[in-house]
Design a protein around this motif. Structure first.
Motif, PDB file in Angstrom:
ATOM      1  N   SER A 122      12.095 -15.971  -4.865  1.00  0.00           N
ATOM      2  CA  SER A 122      13.008 -16.720  -5.728  1.00  0.00           C
ATOM      3  C   SER A 122      13.129 -18.153  -5.238  1.00  0.00           C
ATOM      4  O   SER A 122      13.463 -18.397  -4.074  1.00  0.00           O
ATOM      5  N   GLU A 123      12.773 -19.099  -6.113  1.00  0.00           N
ATOM      6  CA  GLU A 123      13.003 -20.535  -5.921  1.00  0.00           C
ATOM      7  C   GLU A 123      12.484 -21.039  -4.573  1.00  0.00           C
ATOM      8  O   GLU A 123      13.167 -21.721  -3.823  1.00  0.00           O
ATOM      9  N   LEU A 124      11.214 -20.700  -4.278  1.00  0.00           N
ATOM     10  CA  LEU A 124      10.616 -21.110  -3.002  1.00  0.00           C
ATOM     11  C   LEU A 124      10.311 -22.598  -2.976  1.00  0.00           C
ATOM     12  O   LEU A 124       9.822 -23.169  -3.959  1.00  0.00           O
ATOM     13  N   ASP A 125      10.540 -23.215  -1.824  1.00  0.00           N
ATOM     14  CA  ASP A 125      10.124 -24.595  -1.558  1.00  0.00           C
ATOM     15  C   ASP A 125       9.467 -24.619  -0.182  1.00  0.00           C
ATOM     16  O   ASP A 125       9.948 -23.955   0.753  1.00  0.00           O
ATOM     17  N   PHE A 126       8.375 -25.379  -0.065  1.00  0.00           N
ATOM     18  CA  PHE A 126       7.759 -25.571   1.242  1.00  0.00           C
ATOM     19  C   PHE A 126       6.939 -26.857   1.219  1.00  0.00           C
ATOM     20  O   PHE A 126       6.141 -27.088   0.312  1.00  0.00           O
ATOM     21  N   SER A 127       7.160 -27.691   2.242  1.00  0.00           N
ATOM     22  CA  SER A 127       6.404 -28.934   2.391  1.00  0.00           C
ATOM     23  C   SER A 127       5.827 -28.992   3.791  1.00  0.00           C
ATOM     24  O   SER A 127       6.386 -28.415   4.736  1.00  0.00           O
ATOM     25  N   TYR A 128       4.703 -29.687   3.920  1.00  0.00           N
ATOM     26  CA  TYR A 128       4.094 -29.903   5.223  1.00  0.00           C
ATOM     27  C   TYR A 128       3.932 -31.402   5.401  1.00  0.00           C
ATOM     28  O   TYR A 128       3.242 -32.056   4.617  1.00  0.00           O
ATOM     29  N   ALA A 129       4.618 -31.953   6.440  1.00  0.00           N
ATOM     30  CA  ALA A 129       4.685 -33.404   6.622  1.00  0.00           C
ATOM     31  C   ALA A 129       5.269 -34.006   5.341  1.00  0.00           C
ATOM     32  O   ALA A 129       6.351 -33.629   4.924  1.00  0.00           O
ATOM     33  N   ASP A 130       4.513 -34.906   4.699  1.00  0.00           N
ATOM     34  CA  ASP A 130       5.022 -35.534   3.472  1.00  0.00           C
ATOM     35  C   ASP A 130       4.466 -34.890   2.211  1.00  0.00           C
ATOM     36  O   ASP A 130       4.672 -35.392   1.108  1.00  0.00           O
ATOM     37  N   LYS A 131       3.743 -33.769   2.368  1.00  0.00           N
ATOM     38  CA  LYS A 131       3.086 -33.158   1.217  1.00  0.00           C
ATOM     39  C   LYS A 131       3.830 -31.913   0.764  1.00  0.00           C
ATOM     40  O   LYS A 131       4.042 -30.984   1.548  1.00  0.00           O
ATOM     41  N   CYS A 132       4.221 -31.899  -0.510  1.00  0.00           N
ATOM     42  CA  CYS A 132       4.903 -30.738  -1.080  1.00  0.00           C
ATOM     43  C   CYS A 132       3.852 -29.725  -1.528  1.00  0.00           C
ATOM     44  O   CYS A 132       3.013 -30.021  -2.383  1.00  0.00           O
ATOM     45  N   LEU A 133       3.887 -28.525  -0.935  1.00  0.00           N
ATOM     46  CA  LEU A 133       2.928 -27.483  -1.282  1.00  0.00           C
ATOM     47  C   LEU A 133       3.489 -26.503  -2.306  1.00  0.00           C
ATOM     48  O   LEU A 133       2.760 -26.024  -3.173  1.00  0.00           O
ATOM     49  N   ILE A 134       4.774 -26.183  -2.196  1.00  0.00           N
ATOM     50  CA  ILE A 134       5.407 -25.205  -3.087  1.00  0.00           C
ATOM     51  C   ILE A 134       6.741 -25.767  -3.549  1.00  0.00           C
ATOM     52  O   ILE A 134       7.570 -26.166  -2.733  1.00  0.00           O
ATOM     53  N   ARG A 135       6.933 -25.779  -4.871  1.00  0.00           N
ATOM     54  CA  ARG A 135       8.174 -26.338  -5.421  1.00  0.00           C
ATOM     55  C   ARG A 135       8.787 -25.356  -6.423  1.00  0.00           C
ATOM     56  O   ARG A 135       8.189 -25.038  -7.448  1.00  0.00           O
ATOM     57  N   ASP A 136       9.951 -24.818  -6.088  1.00  0.00           N
ATOM     58  CA  ASP A 136      10.753 -23.994  -7.003  1.00  0.00           C
ATOM     59  C   ASP A 136       9.916 -22.866  -7.626  1.00  0.00           C
ATOM     60  O   ASP A 136       9.882 -22.706  -8.840  1.00  0.00           O
ATOM     61  N   PHE A 137       9.253 -22.091  -6.781  1.00  0.00           N
ATOM     62  CA  PHE A 137       8.373 -21.020  -7.266  1.00  0.00           C
ATOM     63  C   PHE A 137       9.071 -19.674  -7.180  1.00  0.00           C
ATOM     64  O   PHE A 137       9.613 -19.297  -6.144  1.00  0.00           O
ATOM     65  N   SER A 138       9.046 -18.934  -8.278  1.00  0.00           N
ATOM     66  CA  SER A 138       9.621 -17.585  -8.328  1.00  0.00           C
ATOM     67  C   SER A 138       8.627 -16.641  -8.991  1.00  0.00           C
ATOM     68  O   SER A 138       7.943 -17.024  -9.945  1.00  0.00           O
ATOM     69  N   THR A 139       8.537 -15.424  -8.472  1.00  0.00           N
ATOM     70  CA  THR A 139       7.667 -14.423  -9.094  1.00  0.00           C
ATOM     71  C   THR A 139       8.011 -13.039  -8.558  1.00  0.00           C
ATOM     72  O   THR A 139       8.724 -12.915  -7.566  1.00  0.00           O
ATOM     73  N   GLN A 140       7.488 -12.018  -9.234  1.00  0.00           N
ATOM     74  CA  GLN A 140       7.570 -10.652  -8.750  1.00  0.00           C
ATOM     75  C   GLN A 140       6.171 -10.054  -8.767  1.00  0.00           C
ATOM     76  O   GLN A 140       5.444 -10.184  -9.752  1.00  0.00           O
ATOM     77  N   ILE A 141       5.802  -9.409  -7.675  1.00  0.00           N
ATOM     78  CA  ILE A 141       4.515  -8.719  -7.569  1.00  0.00           C
ATOM     79  C   ILE A 141       4.797  -7.234  -7.544  1.00  0.00           C
ATOM     80  O   ILE A 141       5.539  -6.750  -6.675  1.00  0.00           O
TER      81      ILE A 141
END
Length: 630
Positions: free
Chosen positions: A323-342
């Motif tokens: 739910s609503e994942l965010d992840f950045s590395y240094a100044d680079k945004c890799l994951i923004r507001d990601f939600s899913t169900q597997i």
């Protein structure tokens, strides 16, 4: 006239001949795909054609004046310098001439001598003759096409970026013959598509090894196969090649069966009593001796890899919820507001450019890395097998067998003991190779060993990060079949477009700038859908919001003892219901079932409907309890 001609080539390291009186010709303008099993000698043949390895017997003839460039399968470890300098070095003597000219020009400011002017004049003539004035622009052009930064230090690059630098180095010379050993390894899909287009319009001859079937289908004008020391040429596309190859193997098998029968009959005859020996035909005896010699030299096709996923307990219906994942590395945004169900039995492909965060996303989904925002919830009863891109789970100093099972001689496969050498034989490791240290294995052997290690343990969630690199096509297709039949959940990162099309049922695509979208289907389905995706507009009439069904949130509390028992028993309960349902489906598929008593048929159909309803309620209850337990 052939650009390269190999005649009666023989080469042997240990074991059977790598090349056994091999013949091959490359003609101008051809794009030839070289196929063969891992270990057949494809990379060795490339090295012979690149002049890096000599034959034991036979000869290789190059058309006078042709330039040949070789892209090796593995990036050398001792390379230093900037990206620009390494690509420039691909121009060889032309780059050296220009570099020497610039050095002399610089000296001219302090040493204005007639000798220096003479050297400059001679160099200028050579530069004119070899068209070497524009080498810098040539280098800059190919660097730009490969989306590289010429000023970057080579050692600071990722494995995929280093691969692209060496590809640029091979392409910059524009040679008459390009030798490419697995050119798509570690390239992302955009780079593979660009490379396909570039090579399709390349005016020279291309000789390439690849496991990427779509790349080969789009590019090859001829297919040659290295099989048991011989080269076989097929002037057709890949699909036609598969049909003709199978027909040829069928004929070969029939021929050898006839030979073996004949040999057995003659051996019985020669061992008959004294009377037979007195009157035996000496010509027939000599013929038998010839048959025995042929038998000694007979090389039958190597067996196929036998992969089998071990049985495991059933996982929860919901495997992963984010739910609503965010992840950045240094100044680079890799994951923004990601939600899913597997959900259980999903087969999901993960696509994105190199560096977009695919491996990072996998690690977050598996709970190995914490997101900077949002929540990850893993389901119940998960047994996860993780196939990492760098094969870090292999110990280089241990043997093949020790990497699978330590010091133990027996391994448990689906509840039954099996000798470790027998298990490794299923993955084409002979006993002596099973006792070899991992550090000396080829890329293809490492990949097969990693698959053997992966499938030696039960799992219900399989996570595979670039599993197709270095696998021969036959093993790749067997892996496809296994994954299609795999009863658990699959998360697959791959740049192999055909593999994605054949295996996954949906894709998670990292589109860049942290945006992640989901699409049903495989690679081709994503291509057809991505242009149609647009963000939905917010509702203009707020009054319509009451028609939206709002899910009531679950109030968090601890499970009661009884609820915890119920949750623990759900896997077995659901497995029993699914097994009964599967048996009913098998019954319905048998035409003789419908000849039974109508009441029995009706009862079975009612039971099937009841089972479907029970399973649906069980899944919902399991999800509810699992969410309470988080």
């Amino acid at each position: 006239m052939a650009l390269i001609s190999i005649q009666e080539a023989t080469l042997k390291f240990s074991g059977p001949l790598i090349f056994d009186q091999l013949d091959l010709q490359l003609e101008p303008g051809e794009r030839v795909a070289l196929l063969g099993r891992n270990g057949a000698g494809k990379t060795t043949l490339m090295k012979v054609m690149a002049g890096q390895l000599e034959l034991d017997e036979g000869r290789i003839i190059f058309q006078k004046g042709i330039q040949v460039t070789h892209l090796p399968q593995e990036v050398p470890v001792d390379v230093e310098g900037s990206v620009f300098d390494i690509v420039l070095s691909g121009l060889g003597e032309r780059a050296n001439l220009l570099s020497k000219y610039h050095q002399l020009t610089h000296r001219l400011h302090t040493e204005h001598t007639s000798e220096l002017l003479k050297q400059l004049d001679e160099l200028q003539g050579e530069l004119d003759h070899t068209n070497s004035w524009d080498v810098n622009s040539q280098v800059e052009d190919v660097i730009e096409r490969m989306k590289l930064d010429g000023e970057m230090d080579f050692k600071s690059l990722s494995g995929g970026q280093k691969r692209r630098v060496f590809l640029a180095r091979a392409l910059v010379l524009k040679p008459e013959v390009l030798l490419l050993d697995e050119p798509t390894n570690h390239l992302d899909i955009d780079s593979i598509n660009w490379l396909e287009g570039f090579l399709s319009n390349y005016p020279g001859t291309i000789f390439f090894v690849t496991h990427d079937r779509m790349f080969m289908t789009h590019l090859a004008t001829r297919i040659v196969e290295l099989d048991r020391g011989k080269i076989y040429s097929w002037a057709c596309d890949y699909n036609t090649f598969l049909e003709r190859k199978q027909a040829a193997l069928d004929i070969e098998e029939s021929s050898w069966n006839h030979f073996d029968k004949k040999l057995a009959e003659e051996e019985v005859w020669i061992r008959q009593g004294i009377k037979a020996r007195r009157c035996r035909n000496e010509g027939r005896v000599k013929a038998l001796e010839r048959l025995r010699e042929i038998k000694k030299t007979q090389r039958k096709q190597e067996g196929k890899v036998r992969m089998l996923a071990q049985k495991s307990v059933i996982s929860g219906h919901r495997v992963i919820k984010v739910s609503e994942l965010d992840f950045s590395y240094a100044d680079k945004c890799l994951i923004r507001d990601f939600s899913t169900q597997i959900m259980r039995q999903d087969k999901i492909g993960v696509i994105g450019p190199n560096g977009s965060g695919k491996t990072t996303l996998l690690r977050i989904l598996l709970g190995k890395l914490s997101p900077q925002a949002g929540k990850v919830s893993l389901g119940t009863n998960l047994e996860i097998a993780y196939y990492d891109q760098l094969r870090e789970q292999l110990d280089e100093e241990k043997t093949v067998a020790e990497n699978i099972n330590g010091e133990s001689e027996f391994i448990i496969i689906n509840g039954k003991p099996k000798h470790i050498l027998g298990y490794l034989h299923d993955f084409l490791f002979a006993p002596d190779r099973s006792r070899t240290k991992v550090k000396v294995l080829s890329g293809g052997e490492r990949n097969r060993l990693f698959l053997a290690k992966l499938f030696s343990k039960p799992s219900n969630v399989l996570v595979m990060d670039e599993p197709t690199n270095d696998l021969d096509i036959e093993t790749l297709e067997l892996l496809e079949e296994l994954l299609l039949e795999y009863p658990g959940t699959l998360l697959l990162v791959s740049h192999d477009r055909a593999f994605l099309n054949n295996v996954v049922t949906s894709t998670i695509v990292l589109e860049g700038d942290g945006i992640i979208n989901e699409y049903p289907g495989g690679y081709d389905d994503w291509l057809s859908q991505r242009q149609l995706i647009s963000k939905p507009e917010p509702p203009k009439n707020k009054a319509k919001v009451d028609h939206v069904k709002i899910k009531k949130p679950i109030i968090q509390r601890k499970l009661t003892y009884k609820e915890q028992q119920e949750l623990d028993n759900f896997p077995l309960k659901i497995e029993e219901l699914e097994e009964e349902q599967k048996n009913l489906y098998s019954l319905f598929a048998d035409i003789s079932f419908y000849q039974r008593d109508p009441a029995e048929i009706s009862q079975a159909k009612d039971r099937s409907a009841s089972l479907s309803e029970q399973l649906q309620k069980a899944y919902e209850r399991w999800d509810y309890l699992a969410e309470l337990a988080e």
